[in-house]
Motif scaffolding. Structure first.
Motif, PDB file in Angstrom:
ATOM      1  N   LEU A 251      38.984  22.025  38.100  1.00  0.00           N
ATOM      2  CA  LEU A 251      37.776  21.300  37.735  1.00  0.00           C
ATOM      3  C   LEU A 251      36.692  21.428  38.791  1.00  0.00           C
ATOM      4  O   LEU A 251      35.501  21.385  38.480  1.00  0.00           O
ATOM      5  N   MET A 252      37.084  21.582  40.065  1.00  0.00           N
ATOM      6  CA  MET A 252      36.076  21.689  41.115  1.00  0.00           C
ATOM      7  C   MET A 252      35.276  22.993  41.012  1.00  0.00           C
ATOM      8  O   MET A 252      34.242  23.152  41.661  1.00  0.00           O
ATOM      9  N   LEU A 253      35.742  23.919  40.169  1.00  0.00           N
ATOM     10  CA  LEU A 253      35.042  25.185  39.984  1.00  0.00           C
ATOM     11  C   LEU A 253      34.191  25.187  38.715  1.00  0.00           C
ATOM     12  O   LEU A 253      33.551  26.190  38.407  1.00  0.00           O
ATOM     13  N   ALA A 254      34.190  24.076  37.994  1.00  0.00           N
ATOM     14  CA  ALA A 254      33.479  24.025  36.724  1.00  0.00           C
ATOM     15  C   ALA A 254      31.985  23.806  36.937  1.00  0.00           C
ATOM     16  O   ALA A 254      31.577  22.860  37.623  1.00  0.00           O
ATOM     17  N   PRO A 255      31.149  24.669  36.373  1.00  0.00           N
ATOM     18  CA  PRO A 255      29.699  24.454  36.449  1.00  0.00           C
ATOM     19  C   PRO A 255      29.302  23.185  35.700  1.00  0.00           C
ATOM     20  O   PRO A 255      29.942  22.802  34.726  1.00  0.00           O
ATOM     21  N   ASN A 256      28.265  22.551  36.178  1.00  0.00           N
ATOM     22  CA  ASN A 256      27.725  21.368  35.500  1.00  0.00           C
ATOM     23  C   ASN A 256      28.708  20.198  35.528  1.00  0.00           C
ATOM     24  O   ASN A 256      28.666  19.329  34.664  1.00  0.00           O
ATOM     25  N   PHE A 257      29.618  20.194  36.522  1.00  0.00           N
ATOM     26  CA  PHE A 257      30.676  19.187  36.523  1.00  0.00           C
ATOM     27  C   PHE A 257      30.835  18.512  37.884  1.00  0.00           C
ATOM     28  O   PHE A 257      31.812  17.826  38.124  1.00  0.00           O
ATOM     29  N   GLN A 258      29.886  18.722  38.782  1.00  0.00           N
ATOM     30  CA  GLN A 258      29.982  18.120  40.113  1.00  0.00           C
ATOM     31  C   GLN A 258      29.374  16.713  40.061  1.00  0.00           C
ATOM     32  O   GLN A 258      28.270  16.464  40.518  1.00  0.00           O
ATOM     33  N   LYS A 259      30.137  15.790  39.475  1.00  0.00           N
ATOM     34  CA  LYS A 259      29.627  14.453  39.178  1.00  0.00           C
ATOM     35  C   LYS A 259      30.664  13.402  39.550  1.00  0.00           C
ATOM     36  O   LYS A 259      31.770  13.735  39.969  1.00  0.00           O
ATOM     37  N   ASP A 260      30.308  12.118  39.380  1.00  0.00           N
ATOM     38  CA  ASP A 260      31.292  11.071  39.641  1.00  0.00           C
ATOM     39  C   ASP A 260      32.278  11.005  38.483  1.00  0.00           C
ATOM     40  O   ASP A 260      32.067  11.597  37.410  1.00  0.00           O
ATOM     41  N   ASP A 261      33.377  10.289  38.690  1.00  0.00           N
ATOM     42  CA  ASP A 261      34.458  10.282  37.709  1.00  0.00           C
ATOM     43  C   ASP A 261      34.030   9.733  36.353  1.00  0.00           C
ATOM     44  O   ASP A 261      34.485  10.214  35.310  1.00  0.00           O
ATOM     45  N   ASP A 262      33.173   8.729  36.335  1.00  0.00           N
ATOM     46  CA  ASP A 262      32.735   8.167  35.058  1.00  0.00           C
ATOM     47  C   ASP A 262      31.965   9.205  34.244  1.00  0.00           C
ATOM     48  O   ASP A 262      32.162   9.337  33.025  1.00  0.00           O
ATOM     49  N   GLN A 263      31.082   9.956  34.921  1.00  0.00           N
ATOM     50  CA  GLN A 263      30.322  10.976  34.213  1.00  0.00           C
ATOM     51  C   GLN A 263      31.234  12.110  33.776  1.00  0.00           C
ATOM     52  O   GLN A 263      31.064  12.683  32.685  1.00  0.00           O
ATOM     53  N   LYS A 264      32.232  12.446  34.603  1.00  0.00           N
ATOM     54  CA  LYS A 264      33.192  13.473  34.221  1.00  0.00           C
ATOM     55  C   LYS A 264      33.947  13.061  32.957  1.00  0.00           C
ATOM     56  O   LYS A 264      34.169  13.878  32.059  1.00  0.00           O
ATOM     57  N   ARG A 265      34.335  11.796  32.896  1.00  0.00           N
ATOM     58  CA  ARG A 265      35.029  11.300  31.705  1.00  0.00           C
ATOM     59  C   ARG A 265      34.150  11.450  30.465  1.00  0.00           C
ATOM     60  O   ARG A 265      34.619  11.861  29.398  1.00  0.00           O
ATOM     61  N   GLU A 266      32.886  11.099  30.606  1.00  0.00           N
ATOM     62  CA  GLU A 266      31.971  11.218  29.470  1.00  0.00           C
ATOM     63  C   GLU A 266      31.822  12.674  29.029  1.00  0.00           C
ATOM     64  O   GLU A 266      31.831  12.977  27.832  1.00  0.00           O
ATOM     65  N   ASP A 267      31.680  13.576  30.000  1.00  0.00           N
ATOM     66  CA  ASP A 267      31.514  14.991  29.669  1.00  0.00           C
ATOM     67  C   ASP A 267      32.768  15.551  28.991  1.00  0.00           C
ATOM     68  O   ASP A 267      32.675  16.269  27.984  1.00  0.00           O
ATOM     69  N   LEU A 268      33.934  15.229  29.539  1.00  0.00           N
ATOM     70  CA  LEU A 268      35.181  15.720  28.951  1.00  0.00           C
ATOM     71  C   LEU A 268      35.381  15.164  27.542  1.00  0.00           C
ATOM     72  O   LEU A 268      35.794  15.889  26.630  1.00  0.00           O
ATOM     73  N   ALA A 269      35.086  13.891  27.364  1.00  0.00           N
ATOM     74  CA  ALA A 269      35.225  13.282  26.040  1.00  0.00           C
ATOM     75  C   ALA A 269      34.290  13.954  25.034  1.00  0.00           C
ATOM     76  O   ALA A 269      34.677  14.201  23.878  1.00  0.00           O
ATOM     77  N   ARG A 270      33.085  14.274  25.471  1.00  0.00           N
ATOM     78  CA  ARG A 270      32.129  14.930  24.584  1.00  0.00           C
ATOM     79  C   ARG A 270      32.609  16.341  24.211  1.00  0.00           C
ATOM     80  O   ARG A 270      32.524  16.747  23.049  1.00  0.00           O
ATOM     81  N   ILE A 271      33.106  17.073  25.185  1.00  0.00           N
ATOM     82  CA  ILE A 271      33.621  18.421  24.910  1.00  0.00           C
ATOM     83  C   ILE A 271      34.780  18.362  23.925  1.00  0.00           C
ATOM     84  O   ILE A 271      34.851  19.144  22.969  1.00  0.00           O
ATOM     85  N   LEU A 272      35.690  17.424  24.134  1.00  0.00           N
ATOM     86  CA  LEU A 272      36.850  17.289  23.247  1.00  0.00           C
ATOM     87  C   LEU A 272      36.430  16.837  21.846  1.00  0.00           C
ATOM     88  O   LEU A 272      36.947  17.323  20.838  1.00  0.00           O
ATOM     89  N   GLU A 273      35.494  15.890  21.810  1.00  0.00           N
ATOM     90  CA  GLU A 273      34.990  15.408  20.514  1.00  0.00           C
ATOM     91  C   GLU A 273      34.411  16.562  19.704  1.00  0.00           C
ATOM     92  O   GLU A 273      34.676  16.709  18.499  1.00  0.00           O
ATOM     93  N   GLN A 274      33.642  17.402  20.372  1.00  0.00           N
ATOM     94  CA  GLN A 274      33.003  18.523  19.689  1.00  0.00           C
ATOM     95  C   GLN A 274      33.948  19.708  19.500  1.00  0.00           C
ATOM     96  O   GLN A 274      33.585  20.677  18.844  1.00  0.00           O
ATOM     97  N   SER A 275      35.144  19.584  20.082  1.00  0.00           N
ATOM     98  CA  SER A 275      36.162  20.629  19.892  1.00  0.00           C
ATOM     99  C   SER A 275      37.207  20.219  18.858  1.00  0.00           C
ATOM    100  O   SER A 275      38.172  20.952  18.649  1.00  0.00           O
ATOM    101  N   LEU A 276      37.005  19.086  18.199  1.00  0.00           N
ATOM    102  CA  LEU A 276      37.952  18.694  17.152  1.00  0.00           C
ATOM    103  C   LEU A 276      38.006  19.751  16.074  1.00  0.00           C
ATOM    104  O   LEU A 276      39.051  20.045  15.485  1.00  0.00           O
ATOM    105  N   THR A 277      36.841  20.373  15.800  1.00  0.00           N
ATOM    106  CA  THR A 277      36.796  21.480  14.843  1.00  0.00           C
ATOM    107  C   THR A 277      35.619  22.379  15.192  1.00  0.00           C
ATOM    108  O   THR A 277      34.648  21.932  15.792  1.00  0.00           O
ATOM    109  N   TYR A 278      35.733  23.637  14.876  1.00  0.00           N
ATOM    110  CA  TYR A 278      34.607  24.562  15.044  1.00  0.00           C
ATOM    111  C   TYR A 278      34.628  25.564  13.905  1.00  0.00           C
ATOM    112  O   TYR A 278      35.643  25.729  13.226  1.00  0.00           O
TER     113      TYR A 278
END
Length: 278
Positions: A251-278
Motif C-alpha cells: 500500500l505504501m507504493l500506491a499512488p494517490n494513497f499517501q493519506k491518513d487511515d480514515d481517508q484510506k478506508r474511504e478510498d478502499l471502500a469506494r474502489i471495492l464498491e465500484q468493483s462489485l461489477t464492471y
C-alpha cells in the motif's frame, strides 16, 4: 530477498514471508512446463503477470518512497518505480497484452506460451524492484475471505479464488483511482491495449486505462466481472477494507494513497464498491 505468499487460514488472510534464504540459485523457465496447464490456470497466471506489470509501472517513483533508508544497502526490494524496473515492466505489459489471449484460447500456440513465460520473467524483475500496489493489496482479503467461490478449471476439493483472479477483479477501478497521479503513464499503458490516445485528455487517463483493462478481461473470458460474482456484497466491504489496510508493504507504493487511515478506508471502500461489477 524473495517473498512467498502464504494463507493464514485461521485469520482468513493471505500474506507473504520474505528472507534471503528463500532466494533460489537457479530458475528454470521452460514453456514445455506449461503445455498441459488448463486454460483457466494459464489465464489466472497471466492476469497476475498483467497486474505485476501495470502496478509496478504505475507505482510511486522510488524518489518519493518514504521512509528513506539511511544507507542504500538498506533500501527495500519494493522501492517504487525506477528507470530500470520501467524497462522490464513495460515490455512485460506489451507481451502480456499481445500473447495472453492467444495462450489462453489456443493451447497449441507454442509461441504464445513461450512469450508469456518471458513476460512473467520480465515482470518479475520489474515488480521485484519496483513493487506492486492496490490490486495486490486488495487481493489478499478477497482470497482469504472467500465465501465459497470455486474457480473453473481448478481441480481441487475446496473453494478457491486464484491469485490472478483476485488481483485482476479490482484492476479496472484501481487504475481509474490512480490515473490522476501520473496521467502520462496511464495513457501509455492504455495505448498498449490498443487505445488511440492521440486526443486523450490527462484528466481522463485513469478512466481510459480502467476501461481498457475491463475490456481486456471481458474478451479474455471466464473471468468474474466484479467481486459480486465472487460472492461478495456491499455488506462485506468493511471487512475487506480492514483486511487490506495491514498490507503496508504494497500500500505504501500506491499512488494517490499517501493519506491518513480514515481517508484510506474511504478510498478502499469506494474502489471495492465500484468493483462489485464492471
Amino acid at each position: 530477498m524473495l517473498m512467498r505468499p502464504v494463507d493464514l487460514v485461521s485469520h482468513k488472510a493471505k500474506t507473504g514471508i520474505a528472507h534471503r534464504a528463500l532466494k533460489p540459485l537457479l530458475g528454470i523457465v521452460d514453456p514445455l512446463n506449461t503445455r498441459s496447464m488448463p486454460s483457466q490456470v494459464k489465464s489466472s497466471s497471466g492476469l497476475d503477470v498483467l497486474c505485476h506489470s501495470l502496478e509496478s509501472w504505475t507505482a510511486i517513483p522510488y524518489s518519493e518512497r518514504v521512509p528513506r533508508p539511511t544507507n542504500p544497502i538498506l533500501r527495500p526490494a519494493y522501492q517504487g518505480a525506477n528507470p530500470i524496473s520501467d524497462i522490464f515492466s513495460f515490455e512485460a505489459l506489451k507481451l502480456t497484452v499481445k500473447y495472453l489471449p492467444r495462450s489462453v484460447h489456443n493451447p497449441d500456440d507454442a509461441e504464445a506460451q513461450e512469450k508469456m513465460l518471458l513476460a512473467a520473467t520480465l515482470a518479475g524483475v520489474g515488480f521485484g524492484n519496483a513493487g506492486v500496489h492496490l490490486c495486490h493489496g486488495l487481493s489478499y482479503p478477497i482470497s482469504g475471505m472467500n465465501k465459497g467461490y470455486k474457480h473453473a478449471g481448478y481441480e481441487v476439493d475446496h473453494p478457491i479464488i486464484p491469485h490472478g483472479v483476485s488481483v485482476a477483479v479490482t484492476a479496472p477501478q484501481v487504475f481509474r483511482f490512480t490515473g490522476p497521479t501520473n496521467p502520462d503513464r496511464h495513457l501509455a499503458a492504455a495505448e498498449v491495449f490498443g487505445v488511440d490516445i492521440s486526443n486523450a485528455k490527462a484528466e481522463s487517463a485513469g478512466e481510459i486505462l480502467g476501461d481498457a483493462v475491463a475490456e481486456f478481461l471481458v474478451k479474455l473470458g471466464d473471468q468474474p466481472r466484479g467481486i459480486s460474482q465472487l460472492g461478495f456484497t456491499r455488506e462485506d466491504i468493511p471487512a475487506l477494507v480492514e483486511g487490506t489496510l495491514p498490507q503496508a508493504r504494497v500500500l505504501m507504493l500506491a499512488p494517490n494513497f499517501q493519506k491518513d487511515d480514515d481517508q484510506k478506508r474511504e478510498d478502499l471502500a469506494r474502489i471495492l464498491e465500484q468493483s462489485l461489477t464492471y
